[in-house]
Structure formats: structure tokens, C-alpha cells
Design a protein around this motif. Structure first.
Motif, PDB file in Angstrom:
ATOM      1  N   ARG A 191      87.033 -25.598  -5.982  1.00  0.00           N
ATOM      2  CA  ARG A 191      86.154 -26.666  -5.499  1.00  0.00           C
ATOM      3  C   ARG A 191      85.975 -26.588  -3.993  1.00  0.00           C
ATOM      4  NH1 ARG A 191      87.571 -32.605  -7.353  1.00  0.00           N
ATOM      5  NH2 ARG A 191      85.724 -32.871  -6.045  1.00  0.00           N
ATOM      6  N   GLU A 192      84.813 -27.035  -3.553  1.00  0.00           N
ATOM      7  CA  GLU A 192      84.525 -27.053  -2.128  1.00  0.00           C
ATOM      8  C   GLU A 192      85.411 -28.071  -1.410  1.00  0.00           C
ATOM      9  OE1 GLU A 192      80.848 -26.369  -4.623  1.00  0.00           O
ATOM     10  OE2 GLU A 192      82.420 -27.906  -4.534  1.00  0.00           O
ATOM     11  N   ALA A 193      85.657 -27.810  -0.136  1.00  0.00           N
ATOM     12  CA  ALA A 193      86.347 -28.797   0.700  1.00  0.00           C
ATOM     13  C   ALA A 193      85.382 -29.909   1.105  1.00  0.00           C
ATOM     14  CB  ALA A 193      86.940 -28.132   1.934  1.00  0.00           C
ATOM     15  N   TYR A 194      84.122 -29.530   1.349  1.00  0.00           N
ATOM     16  CA  TYR A 194      83.096 -30.499   1.740  1.00  0.00           C
ATOM     17  C   TYR A 194      81.780 -30.140   1.053  1.00  0.00           C
ATOM     18  CZ  TYR A 194      86.278 -31.776   5.513  1.00  0.00           C
ATOM     19  OH  TYR A 194      87.376 -32.190   6.230  1.00  0.00           O
ATOM     20  N   ASP A 212      89.198 -14.543  -7.046  1.00  0.00           N
ATOM     21  CA  ASP A 212      88.812 -15.951  -7.047  1.00  0.00           C
ATOM     22  C   ASP A 212      87.669 -16.153  -6.054  1.00  0.00           C
ATOM     23  OD1 ASP A 212      90.846 -16.320  -8.837  1.00  0.00           O
ATOM     24  OD2 ASP A 212      91.845 -17.911  -7.719  1.00  0.00           O
ATOM     25  N   TYR A 213      86.961 -17.278  -6.203  1.00  0.00           N
ATOM     26  CA  TYR A 213      85.819 -17.581  -5.340  1.00  0.00           C
ATOM     27  C   TYR A 213      85.984 -18.954  -4.722  1.00  0.00           C
ATOM     28  CZ  TYR A 213      81.095 -19.040  -3.988  1.00  0.00           C
ATOM     29  OH  TYR A 213      80.006 -19.527  -3.291  1.00  0.00           O
ATOM     30  N   TRP A 214      85.544 -19.061  -3.455  1.00  0.00           N
ATOM     31  CA  TRP A 214      85.613 -20.348  -2.769  1.00  0.00           C
ATOM     32  C   TRP A 214      84.504 -20.455  -1.733  1.00  0.00           C
ATOM     33  CZ3 TRP A 214      89.130 -22.005   1.749  1.00  0.00           C
ATOM     34  CH2 TRP A 214      89.192 -23.420   1.839  1.00  0.00           C
ATOM     35  N   LYS A 215      83.768 -21.542  -1.786  1.00  0.00           N
ATOM     36  CA  LYS A 215      82.773 -21.884  -0.763  1.00  0.00           C
ATOM     37  C   LYS A 215      83.300 -23.145  -0.079  1.00  0.00           C
ATOM     38  CE  LYS A 215      78.266 -22.088   0.824  1.00  0.00           C
ATOM     39  NZ  LYS A 215      77.251 -21.088   1.085  1.00  0.00           N
ATOM     40  N   PRO A 216      83.958 -23.023   1.063  1.00  0.00           N
ATOM     41  CA  PRO A 216      84.617 -24.190   1.675  1.00  0.00           C
ATOM     42  C   PRO A 216      83.675 -25.343   2.008  1.00  0.00           C
ATOM     43  CG  PRO A 216      85.366 -22.153   2.692  1.00  0.00           C
ATOM     44  CD  PRO A 216      84.203 -21.798   1.829  1.00  0.00           C
ATOM     45  N   VAL A 217      82.503 -25.009   2.557  1.00  0.00           N
ATOM     46  CA  VAL A 217      81.551 -26.056   2.952  1.00  0.00           C
ATOM     47  C   VAL A 217      80.186 -25.744   2.336  1.00  0.00           C
ATOM     48  CG1 VAL A 217      80.456 -27.298   4.840  1.00  0.00           C
ATOM     49  CG2 VAL A 217      82.781 -26.388   5.133  1.00  0.00           C
ATOM     50  N   GLN A 218      79.730 -26.644   1.489  1.00  0.00           N
ATOM     51  CA  GLN A 218      78.425 -26.504   0.835  1.00  0.00           C
ATOM     52  C   GLN A 218      77.467 -27.517   1.432  1.00  0.00           C
ATOM     53  OE1 GLN A 218      77.241 -24.537  -2.178  1.00  0.00           O
ATOM     54  NE2 GLN A 218      75.401 -25.251  -1.121  1.00  0.00           N
ATOM     55  N   THR A 219      76.317 -27.041   1.886  1.00  0.00           N
ATOM     56  CA  THR A 219      75.268 -27.952   2.338  1.00  0.00           C
ATOM     57  C   THR A 219      74.034 -27.733   1.461  1.00  0.00           C
ATOM     58  OG1 THR A 219      74.385 -26.381   3.963  1.00  0.00           O
ATOM     59  CG2 THR A 219      76.122 -27.879   4.713  1.00  0.00           C
ATOM     60  N   GLY A 220      73.150 -28.718   1.444  1.00  0.00           N
ATOM     61  CA  GLY A 220      71.923 -28.600   0.663  1.00  0.00           C
ATOM     62  C   GLY A 220      72.176 -28.665  -0.824  1.00  0.00           C
TER      63      GLY A 220
END
Length: 208
Positions: free
Chosen positions: A61-64, A30-38
Motif C-alpha cells: 500500500r502507498e504511504a500517501y 515486491d512493488y511499492w509506490k510510496p506517494v501516489q498523486t492523481g
């Protein structure tokens, strides 16, 4: 096998997202990017989802999600958002697959701040994750690579090894030797990154 694998880079723009897609594909994780910016160019989650072809992996889904192309702590400050690391850790527990690994992509390198008090390296420790370091060859990359390796050793964080991206340089062999961490593979530069490319590169990785 169910474990957490954190993808960090020796800097920004070194190929973490494509590498994450290849690792996800190789492990059917599985894949997870907890915090996405930009957010102007979309999310890394959408990119990885578009690049994997196995029917098992789930992209969580991202957390933020924050608009500014900046470190999480600064992007959050600009949007008056409070990043709650405890909440992110709780989400990590809730989405962790019981029979698959969870590949977690960080933002930038180890010393990128998530909040005013918590840096990425602190977050990795709290996640109890193993690390894959993504490196790319550029002027100054040896210093960035070895600093990354040294800090991980000082914090006794388990490291699976290196994945290099982009054009090959003999510096890679020296970085591997000096760091003591093994080479897991390399992802060459290409003009077209698609599912076929990711699947091909995934099959060449030596993860375990």
C-alpha cells in the motif's frame, strides 16, 4: 537477492508503471509506490497488481494517496497534508522482503519535489536504492535522458541501466553510449497491455 530498485523516468508519462510491472514480473519482486498523486484514473499499485501473474510478488500500500494530478509537494499542499519522508523510509524498512527485491516506483523524474525540502533524487539516496531509468523517444528526450544520467552520476547513485518504452528510435543507441549505462531492455508500444504482454516483456529484460 534482496535489494531496492528505484524506477525513475526522464519525465512524466514515459511508461514507468508498465516498466515497473515488467521488472516486478521478471524478478518476482515486491512493488511499492510510496506517494501516489492523481487518483482520478486509479492507482499505479492497482495497475501493477492487475498486470503481474507470478504468485510471489506483493504490491504494498502507498504511504500517501493524493487527489491532485501534480507533484507530491503541490498535491499535498492542496490537501493540507504533510508528507513525512522519515515515515516513508521507516515503511520501506518494514516492508522490505528478506528474500526478494523491492521495486519502488517514483513520481515523474529525479527533480520532482516530494516536499518543500526533499526531491526525488534525495529520497533515492536515503533509500540506498539502485536505479533503473525509463526513457521514451520524443522531441527533447535526448536532453532529458542525458540530464537524468548526468545528475545520477554526480550524486554517485548506482544505476542498473536503461529501459526504453514506446516506438524505437536510433537515439537510444546514442543515449546509451553517451551515458555509459547499459541497455536492460525495451518495451514496445502496444494497443493492449495485459498480463500476457507483461510476462512476455519481462522474459526479454536483461536485469542480471
Amino acid at each position: 537477492m534482496s535489494e531496492r530498485i528505484f524506477i525513475t523516468g526522464i519525465g512524466t508519462g514515459v511508461g514507468k508503471t508498465v516498466t515497473s510491472a515488467c521488472v516486478v514480473e521478471a524478478l518476482q519482486a515486491d512493488y511499492w509506490k510510496p506517494v501516489q498523486t492523481g487518483l482520478k484514473e486509479g492507482t499505479d499499485t492497482d495497475t501493477v497488481k492487475s498486470l503481474i501473474s507470478n504468485p510471489v510478488s506483493v504490491c504494498h500500500r502507498e504511504a500517501y494517496c493524493l487527489e491532485a494530478p501534480a507533484s507530491p509537494h503541490l498535491a499535498a499542499r492542496l490537501e493540507d497534508v504533510n508528507i513525512n519522508v522519515k515515515r516513508i523510509l521507516e515503511l520501506a524498512h518494514s516492508i522490505q522482503p528478506s528474500n526478494r527485491s523491492l521495486v519502488i516506483e517514483g513520481a515523474g523524474g529525479l527533480m520532482v519535489p516530494l516536499t518543500e525540502q526533499v526531491f526525488t533524487i534525495d529520497f533515492i539516496q536515503q533509500l540506498e536504492a539502485k536505479v533503473i531509468i525509463v526513457a521514451q523517444n520524443y522531441l527533447g528526450s535526448i536532453n532529458h535522458a542525458l540530464l537524468t544520467a548526468r545528475v545520477l552520476k554526480q550524486h554517485a547513485i548506482p544505476v542498473l541501466g536503461w529501459i526504453f518504452s514506446g516506438e524505437y528510435h536510433s537515439n537510444e543507441t546514442e543515449v546509451i553510449g553517451w551515458s555509459g549505462y547499459p541497455l536492460l531492455g525495451r518495451i514496445p508500444h502496444t494497443g493492449l497491455v495485459d498480463r500476457a504482454f507483461v510476462k512476455e516483456q519481462a522474459e526479454k529484460l536483461s536485469l542480471w
